[in-house]
Structures are given as structure tokens and as C-alpha cells.
Design a protein around this motif. Structure first.
Motif, PDB file in Angstrom:
ATOM      1  N   VAL A  83      14.404  60.637  31.752  1.00 35.44           N
ATOM      2  CA  VAL A  83      13.563  60.216  32.867  1.00 35.44           C
ATOM      3  C   VAL A  83      12.158  60.832  32.758  1.00 35.44           C
ATOM      4  O   VAL A  83      11.152  60.138  32.809  1.00 35.44           O
ATOM      5  N   PHE A  84      12.109  62.160  32.556  1.00 42.93           N
ATOM      6  CA  PHE A  84      10.802  62.825  32.537  1.00 42.93           C
ATOM      7  C   PHE A  84       9.963  62.437  31.329  1.00 42.93           C
ATOM      8  O   PHE A  84       8.733  62.407  31.401  1.00 42.93           O
ATOM      9  N   ALA A  85      10.627  62.155  30.190  1.00 42.23           N
ATOM     10  CA  ALA A  85       9.861  61.789  29.000  1.00 42.23           C
ATOM     11  C   ALA A  85       9.081  60.506  29.248  1.00 42.23           C
ATOM     12  O   ALA A  85       8.092  60.225  28.585  1.00 42.23           O
ATOM     13  N   ASN A  86       9.552  59.700  30.191  1.00 43.68           N
ATOM     14  CA  ASN A  86       8.864  58.454  30.499  1.00 43.68           C
ATOM     15  C   ASN A  86       7.936  58.580  31.699  1.00 43.68           C
ATOM     16  O   ASN A  86       7.453  57.595  32.225  1.00 43.68           O
ATOM     17  N   THR A  87       7.763  59.834  32.173  1.00 44.25           N
ATOM     18  CA  THR A  87       6.886  60.040  33.315  1.00 44.25           C
ATOM     19  C   THR A  87       5.517  60.414  32.803  1.00 44.25           C
ATOM     20  O   THR A  87       5.285  61.524  32.372  1.00 44.25           O
ATOM     21  N   GLY A  88       4.623  59.463  32.828  1.00 46.45           N
ATOM     22  CA  GLY A  88       3.275  59.792  32.377  1.00 46.45           C
ATOM     23  C   GLY A  88       2.308  59.060  33.261  1.00 46.45           C
ATOM     24  O   GLY A  88       2.608  58.758  34.413  1.00 46.45           O
TER      25      GLY A  88
END
Lengths: 354, 310, 266
Positions: B129-134
Motif C-alpha cells: 500500500v505505502f509503496a504506491n503512496t506518492g
């Protein structure tokens, strides 16, 4: 390839408890110098735990291990000089075969020239000189295990430990490698502890076979002895094929199939099960229908031997009978036969454990 | 499609008499053509919308305003503010990737050896999830936390700590490195975890059994096995930071020159007339840099996974 | 249980691991919570959902959402419409072309979005450049690495060729094969691809900003210039939505035991 004499190993009253399971419950085992001892048993019997305790990869909760009389119970694994061959996948993937074999010498600070020479000798011993520079992913399963064996032997271990080294291999490679491991072991003379659940493997390779159950050694003896004279019903049932025939016990005799045979040990209740090997029953055609006869219901040709399945008239039990194929020609399915027990003593097991 | 199938069956059904060989070749050729015919829509789309734009960037990079071939644009991309932006983008990618590698590896290793399946599952889901939070929202999250009036900034000021007293600023280089960690660490965990999981306990046991201490095991076996995966991951993180645009755009508002932002400025048209095509040249530079990084990543990842196979 | 500390016994991380985990937890949760509190706090100690109400009632929000939603729907339709038949075809007929197709789908990871925007401006015809729908094609390109991987993983988990041969052998038409055999079997993979694509479109900033279309993220950045609380509130809403999508996706994957490696959408 020096220590022709090998080391003596003694395990005294070893205990190992995982949670509330006693993996080892007072194991006593002595291995004489140069012997190959196989520990045989079903999974969970404690055989692997025994091996890992000897390697130092796991520590005992009680008891003692000595090698050549020296107590090593608390010596760390990397100071024990034990060469171990694992089930599979144990080669270091970043090193070539020859580097794998030389690893133990490298960490002992032996010069590169000497250790590579020695590693090549060992690869030669296991028949892999040409694969010296391959990585493990370029080797077949059997080749990987040969390299693992060479690697374990390279440190001239006091004891060679084999943890089901053949179990991940194809049947054909397994037999071949089995014979080869034994040849090499005899050649280098290293004391060896071999753990397996495959009785055929244990029988074919070992000087002594130890049958384990529930963390204890049930019996330890030479392979033929274990087969011919099992000490307990467990050993008898675990090693080799065994018929279980309803029987009665009275005054030191086991009575079944209209015959009575000397009681060899086991359950001493009155109603028991007699344990008889398929080759300890002989059959002859008969017209009579009595308690010692039965009907052939199936036969399978196994080359020199033929195995008959006979249904007894007395209890309807299915028995296996092995006999020379040349004697079995006329015993087709449907033939009425009379059964004779040829064993001089029989073991018994408690009734109802079918 | 159905008709084609039927016609192929007819071809295959012709008896193998006479000149069977050439006939079989024809039918093979037809079969091959047929096999690829289903890919036509994809290839048309890819040609138009990947090939076309890429070609346009490369083509224009070497085209002068007058329409003749030139290297001037590319040369210009390596001078003045353009060169500075390339340098600071490389620096940012380097700093962000190396810190991401270190922290991501540390967390992944801790989780891998923890032997807690539940923790492993949580970390793996959260990382995805966080890796795709940009992008834009991430920038505002950090503005809310450690911006000039952010909650953490204000809260810490109350207890006498001023995070802005030193050289740190959310809206500069150090801030970007910190904010990028928000997707870099999880990305690192995702890509390096399989390598850590692939380390077999047999290797450690075998090494110890052969007389190696823990340190020697790591030196000769553990670290060499992990190295390709770790360096490969570094390149992936490097590429991802080098190409990132949105977060940097919102946070820095152009105060530090970064290559993607420069390209963006040139795209939106605020450009000196005779430098119209330098944007394409810088785009080309970006493709080359990211392409090199991704090539290294792919190569090293393949090497690392070769060891995982058996 | 162990009598002494042997180097061989599995490492037991104690305080070290916990400290790491807590630091990590803080790093990832503090910005989230700060953002939420920041968006509901007015002055000291008063909390209100005013910022959210203000944003939602702003006419700009509706317009931006409408653009982003249209783009998302069209992108999903085209991306799935191209990738599902293509990847299925690769599995049943043209295995040899798989590497080249996969390579092409991975190109958008090598060509940064900002360069894709540049390339679109340099290569597309004027009538398309003037339309917001040009973004759809750019977004389909950006989504390719994820849609390909997701559908490919889904198809690899089943024996497509055998299923297709069996269905064809029983007299099914190609349309029937796609709709009633392939489709249901890779349902979760398709859903995965859809979620990722929607998340991507809703978060995409670079291309729409450069091409001057006021999608949700672009509008959000614009709001941020004058209204920090409002922009943070929008960020919270959009990330919560994307996270829900991604979490749904990962639970879907766990159920199907299909692993889709998501990474680097930014």
C-alpha cells in the motif's frame, strides 16, 4: 582420508523436549570407530533430533554426548568437527562445487592451494571432477548431494552425519548413490550416523540399524539380525513385511492357524496377534477345508519370487505368502491351500491394533 | 476470428501427398502469421502511444529550431541550469535510494527472521500500500506533519525543539529525501523480501557445521548471496526517485532545480525561444539514466532469483 | 529451553527489532494522523469537518472528480480491453512473443511520466491534444506494467491452453471461451488490474498538470496554494480511497494465492 580408525561416539540418556513433546526420551547409543549406524523410524520418532544434537545444531535438555571419551555436550557446533550432509538444498549457491567442498578448510585458515587440491581429490572420490566449477543450480539433485558429501568429508570429520541425504532424489539415483556413499564410507573409514525413514536404505548401508520410536531406541542390531530377530512387535512391524494373524497364547505357545509355535515375546495377553513374515509360511494344495487352510485370492509375480494373497478359512484374514516363483506355478487364484508356519518362534502384538 | 480458425483447419486437413514439404511450410507460415494476428491490437496501440512519443522525444532532441540535425540540444542539456538540475536529480536519487535501501533492508531483515507470520503478513500488505503512496497527497501529508505550521513542528516547538533551527527544510533537498522514504522503504521491503526469505536455514547450519563462525558465514555466504538483490533494489529505488515529479513539484515549487521539473517547465511552454527542443534532449537524458538503472536492476534481479530457484 | 547461547540457535531479536518496528510505525503513521488532525482542527482544540465540507461543496471539486472519474472509466475499459485478449492470446497461441510483449509493457517504467507527457505533445495530432481524452491513452500506457503483470499471473495460475482446447473441443465459440471460461477463471486478476488502474488514474499528476487538465490531483495542488487545510483534507480523502482499493486488492490476492508485485506507481 586419514583417520582410518574413526572416532567412538557415545550418547548417554539424552533428553530433548519441545513444548510437551518428548522428542528424545532417554536415548542411549554407542557407535564404535568406523561403524555406520543407521537410525530408522517413522517421522517424529526423534531420529533427526538425535543427529542434530550430535552436530550441535540443537542442544540437549539432559544427558551427555562424548566423542572419543571427551564430553562435547556443550561444545558449539562450529567446534565439533562433524561433517553433515543435509536432506537437500544445502550447497552454498554463490560458490562453485569445488569452493563448496573447500569451504570448511577455508574457514580453518588452510591455504588456497592446499584446500583446492584437497577439494578436487574429494570431488574425484565422489566422481564429480568434471563438475568442479559448476554452481549448485547447474547440478542435478544427485550431483548436489555428492558435492555435499565431499564437502562434509573435506574437513576430515570425527563423525559423518547423514540426515536423510537421499530422500529428495529419484528412486534410481537413490539406489545408486546409496551404494556409493557406503563404498566411500568404508574407504575413508569415518564413523557415520545415518538417519532415514527408509528401511531398505538402512538395511543396505548400515553396520548396525537402530530402530527408534517415541524418542527411544527400540532395538539396535545388525540388519539381518533386526530382520530375523526383532526384539519388539514395533520393530517387527516396522522392518520388513509382516502378517498379523489372530492368535491365542497359552503356556508359552502361540496358537493360530491350527498350529502352535513357540512364543518369542511381545504381548502376553491371552488373545493376541501373531506376527509372521510372508516367507515363514509355506503352502501346499489341499482338498481339506480346516482351520489351517485358505484360498489363494491373488498372486503377483515379482521375478524370482511370487507373492500370494491367501484368505484363511478360520478368520477370513488376508495373508501374504512369499515363495520361489518356480514353486508357485500351479497356485492360481481359487486354489485351496493348506498353510504351514515354518518359523520356530513368533512374536505377538496386542490384539486390535490393525 | 472464427473464419480464420476454420480456414486454418482446412489447410491442416489437406492430405500430405505430393509436394508435402513445401505445403507444410506454407501452412506453418500461415499458422505463424495467425498465431501473431491476435497481438495486432496491442502492437498497434504500443506503436502509436509508446513508440510514437518515444520516437518524438528522441527525434526532436536532435532537431534544431530550423529543422536540421544538431547535437546542440543535447549539449545544452549539459550546461547551466539544465546541468545543475541533472546533478541535483542524481544526488537526490542517490541519497533517497541509499537511505531507502538501508532502512528497508533493516526492517525487511528484522521481519524475515522474526518468525512471526502475522507480522510478516501485515508488513507485506502495508508495504504494498505505502509503496504506491506518492504524488500530491503525500506532499500534503508531510506539510501537515512537519511543514512550517505542521502538527509535529508546532508540537515540538512547545517542548522547546525547533526542527527548523538547523539546515533542515521540508521544502528543499533534505525534505524530499525524507518524504521519498515514505514510498522508498516499502518498495525496498517488497523487492528485497523474497531474497531474504530465500536464504535457507540449511546454509547457515551447513556453514556452522563446517566450522564457520557467524561472522564467517555472513562474510562468505550470507552477504554474497544477498548482494545482487540489494544492489539491484538500489537501482530500482534510484530510478523511482529520479523520475518522481508530483511530490517534488508541490513541495519545492521549483526552488531547487530537478530534471523532471525542468522538463515539465519546458513542456508547459515557459521557454526561451531558441531552446525549445532542449526539453526533448533532457527527456532523452532521463530515459537513458532510468534505462541504465532499470537494466542493472533487471540483470541483478535475475541473478538473485537464479539462486532462489532450487 | 537452551542451556547456553549457541550461535546456531535461531536469532531471537529482542529490543533491537522492537525499536526498529516502533520507529518504522511512527514514520508511516505520524504523517497520516497529522494530516487527519490538521484537516479537522481549527485553531487550538476545536475540531470540525468544515474543511471537508468546504472542499466537497466547491464547484471545482465536482468538476475535477468528474474529469478524473471519466478518465478512470475509459482507461480501465481500454486497458482491460486490450490487455486481457492480448495476454490470453500469448498464453494459448503465441508463447514465443511473450517476452517482447512483456518488455514493451515494462517500457513505461523506463520512460518517466514527465517524458511521456513530452512525447505525447511532440507526436499527437492537434485534435487529440486539444481533448482531455488524450490523457486516457497516456494512462493506458502507464497502467500497462501493472495490468500485464496482474493478468499474466492470473493466467499462469490456471492451465489456459488445456481449458481453451477442452472448451473448443466441446464446441464453444471463441466468444463463449472468453466470456465463460477465461473470464471467470481470472476474475480476481482482472479486478486487481482494474483497482491498480483506478488508483493510478486518480493519483496521476504529472501528465495532467503538464497538459493543463484540472484532474483531481491537479486541482488539489491548486487548492494547496491558498488553502492548506482544504488540500490536506482532499489528500486524506483521496489516499483513504486509494488505500482501500489497494487493501481490497491485496486481500483478493491472498485469497487467490496470486501475488501481484505492486511497486513504484508514484
Amino acid at each position: 582420508m586419514t583417520n582410518k580408525s574413526g572416532s567412538a561416539v557415545e550418547m548417554i540418556n539424552l533428553q530433548r523436549i519441545f513444548g510437551d513433546v518428548k522428542a528424545l526420551d532417554g536415548l542411549n547409543l554407542t557407535i564404535k570407530p568406523g561403524q555406520l549406524v543407521a537410525l530408522l523410524g517413522p517421522s517424529g520418532c526423534g531420529k533427526t533430533t538425535a543427529l542434530r544434537l550430535l552436530a550441535g545444531l540443537d542442544l540437549a535438555d539432559g544427558g551427555q554426548i562424548t566423542v572419543d571419551g571427551r564430553d562435547i555436550t556443550n561444545v558449539p557446533a562450529n567446534k565439533r568437527d562433524m561433517g553433515m550432509v543435509f536432506q537437500a538444498y544445502s550447497l552454498f549457491p554463490n560458490l562453485t562445487a569445488v569452493e563448496n567442498v573447500a569451504f570448511g578448510l577455508k574457514v580453518r585458515g588452510i591455504s588456497e592451494e592446499i584446500r583446492i587440491k584437497k577439494a578436487k581429490e574429494l570431488l574425484d572420490l565422489v566422481g564429480l571432477s568434471r563438475e568442479a566449477n559448476r554452481y549448485s543450480h547447474q547440478l542435478s539433485g544427485g550431483q548436489q548431494q555428492r558435492v555435499a558429501l565431499a564437502r562434509a568429508l573435506a574437513i576430515e570429520p570425527k563423525v559423518l552425519l547423514l540426515d536423510e541425504p537421499l530422500s529428495a532424489l529419484d528412486a534410481k539415483v537413490r539406489t545408486q548413490l546409496r551404494d556409493e556413499i557406503r563404498r566411500i564410507q568404508l574407504e575413508v573409514g569415518t564413523t557415520t550416523l545415518f538417519v532415514t525413514h527408509d528401511q531398505e536404505e538402512a538395511m543396505a548401508m548400515a553396520d548396525l540399524v537402530g530402530v527408534m520410536s517415541n524418542g527411544k531406541l527400540e532395538q539396535i542390531a545388525a540388519p539381518d539380525d533386526i530382520y530375523a530377530n526383532p526384539a519388539t512387535a514395533f520393530v517387527a512391524s516396522f522392518v520388513g513385511a509382516m502378517n498379523r494373524i489372530p492368535a491365542k497364547l497359552s503356556s508359552g505357545k502361540v496358537e493360530f492357524l491350527g498350529q502352535s509355535v513357540k512364543y518369542g515375546g511381545g504381548s502376553s495377553a491371552t488373545t493376541v496377534v501373531a506376527l509372521v513374515r510372508p516367507e515363514s509360511i509355506s503352502v501346499t494344495p489341499t482338498k481339506v477345508n480346516d482351520s489351517k487352510s485358505g484360498t489363494v485370492i491373488a498372486r503377483s509375480f515379482l521375478g524370482p519370487q511370487t507373492r500370494l494373497t491367501v484368505k484363511t478359512h478360520e478368520h477370513g484374514t488376508h495373508l501374504h505368502v512369499d515363495m520361489a516363483s518356480s514353486d508357485a506355478l500351479e497356485l492360481t487364484a481359487g486354489t485351496n491351500v493348506s498353510l504351514t508356519i515354518t518359523a520356530s518362534t513368533v512374536l505377538t502384538d496386542a490384539d486390535g491394533k490393525n | 476470428m472464427t473464419e480464420q480458425i476454420q480456414s486454418r483447419n482446412v489447410v491442416a486437413a489437406i492430405p500430405n501427398g505430393g509436394d508435402s514439404r513445401s505445403r507444410r511450410q506454407t501452412s506453418n507460415l500461415r499458422k505463424n502469421l495467425f498465431d501473431y494476428s491476435g497481438l495486432i491490437p496491442f502492437f498497434v496501440f504500443a506503436t502509436l502511444f509508446i513508440g510514437g512519443p518515444t520516437f518524438a522525444v528522441i527525434f526532436n532532441a536532435f532537431l534544431s529550431n530550423e529543422g536540421s540535425w544538431t547535437l546542440a540540444n543535447v549539449q545544452l542539456a549539459f550546461t547551466d541550469v539544465y546541468y545543475l538540475s541533472l546533478l541535483s536529480s542524481l544526488k537526490l536519487a542517490l541519497a533517497s535510494a541509499s537511505t531507502g535501501v538501508i532502512f528497508g533492508l533493516a526492517i525487511a531483515y528484522g521481519v524475515a527472521i522474526s518468525g512471526k507470520p502475522k507480522l510478516q503478513k501485515i508488513v507485506s500488505t502495508a508495504s504494498g500500500v505505502f509503496a504506491n503512496t506518492g504524488g500530491v497527497p503525500l506532499a500534503f501529508f508531510f506539510i501537515a506533519a512537519i511543514g512550517n505550521y505542521g502538527l509535529v513542528t508546532v508540537g515540538l516547538q512547545k517542548v522547546g525543539i525547533d526542527i527548523y533551527s538547523g539546515s533542515f527544510t521540508l521544502f528543499g533537498f533534505s525534505g524530499l529525501v525524507l518524504v521519498y522514504l515514505y514510498f522508498q522503504i516499502p518498495l525496498m521491503i517488497i523487492v528485497v523480501y523474497p531474497a531474504l526469505e530465500g536464504i535457507k536455514s540449511e546454509w547457515r547450519e551447513a556453514a556452522v557445521n563446517l566450522g564457520a563462525s557467524k561472522a564467517l558465514y555472513w562474510r562468505y555466504v550470507g552477504i554474497p548471496i544477498l548482494t545482487p538483490a540489494v544492489i539491484g533494489s538500489f537501482f530500482l529505488l534510484f530510478a523511482s526517485a529520479f523520475a518522481a515529479y508530483a511530490t517534488a513539484n508541490v513541495l519545492t515549487q521549483g526552488t531547487i532545480p530537478l530534471l523532471p521539473l525542468q522538463v515539465g517547465t519546458l513542456v508547459s511552454g515557459d521557454v526561451v525561444a531558441d531552446q525549445a527542443n532542449v526539453g526533448f534532449a533532457m527527456g532523452l537524458v532521463m530515459i537513458v539514466v532510468v534505462g541504465i538503472a532499470m537494466t542493472f536492476y533487471t540483470y541483478l534481479d535475475r541473478r538473485a532469483s537464479r539462486w532462489r530457484k532450487r | 529451553m537452551n542451556k547456553n547461547n549457541s550461535s546456531t540457535v535461531t536469532a531471537k531479536p529482542g529490543l533491537g527489532l522492537n525499536a526498529w518496528m516502533i520507529a518504522g510505525l511512527l514514520f508511516f503513521t505520524v504523517p497520516m494522523f497529522s494530516a487527519f488532525i490538521f484537516s479537522v482542527q481549527v485553531g487550538d482544540g476545536t475540531y470540525t469537518l468544515g474543511a471537508y465540507r468546504r472542499m466537497i461543496s466547491d464547484p471545482g471539486f465536482g468538476e475535477a472528480l468528474w474529469i478524473s472519474a471519466r478518465l478512470a472509466i475509459l482507461t480501465v475499459a481500454i486497458a482491460i480491453g486490450i490487455m486481457v485478449p492480448t495476454v490470453t492470446w500469448l498464453h494459448i497461441r503465441a508463447q514465443r512473443a511473450k517476452r517482447i510483449v512483456e518488455f514493451i509493457t515494462l517500457l513505461p517504467l523506463i520512460i518517466p511520466p514527465v517524458v511521456i507527457a513530452l512525447g505525447f505533445l511532440g507526436s499527437m495530432p492537434l485534435w487529440l491534444k486539444d481533448s482531455v481524452y488524450m490523457l486516457v491513452f497516456a494512462y493506458v500506457v502507464l497502467s500497462m506494467p501493472y495490468t500485464f503483470r496482474s493478468i499474466d499471473t492470473g493466467l499462469s495460475a490456471i492451465d489456459v491452453k488445456t481449458l481453451v482446447d477442452a472448451a473448443r473441443g466441446l464446441g464453444a465459440s471463441w466468444r463463449q471461451v472468453m466470456v465463460s471460461i477465461i473470464g471467470p477463471n481470472i476474475q480476481s486478476a482482472i479486478f486487481g488490474a482494474i483497482f491498480l488502474t483506478v488508483a493510478l488514474v486518480l493519483g496521476e499528476f504529472v501528465i495532467s498538470n503538464l497538459l493543463l487538465w484540472s484532474t483531481l490531483p491537479v486541482w488539489m495542488a491548486l487548492v494547496g496554494m491558498s488553502d492548506a487545510e482544504g488540500a490536506v483534507a482532499l489528500s486524506v480523502m483521496s489516499l483513504v480511497f486509494v488505500w482501500l482499493l489497494l487493501m481490497l486488492l491485496s486481500s483478493l490476492n491472498r485469497r487467490r494465492k496470486v501475488r501481484v508485485n505492486v511497486g513504484g506507481l508514484s
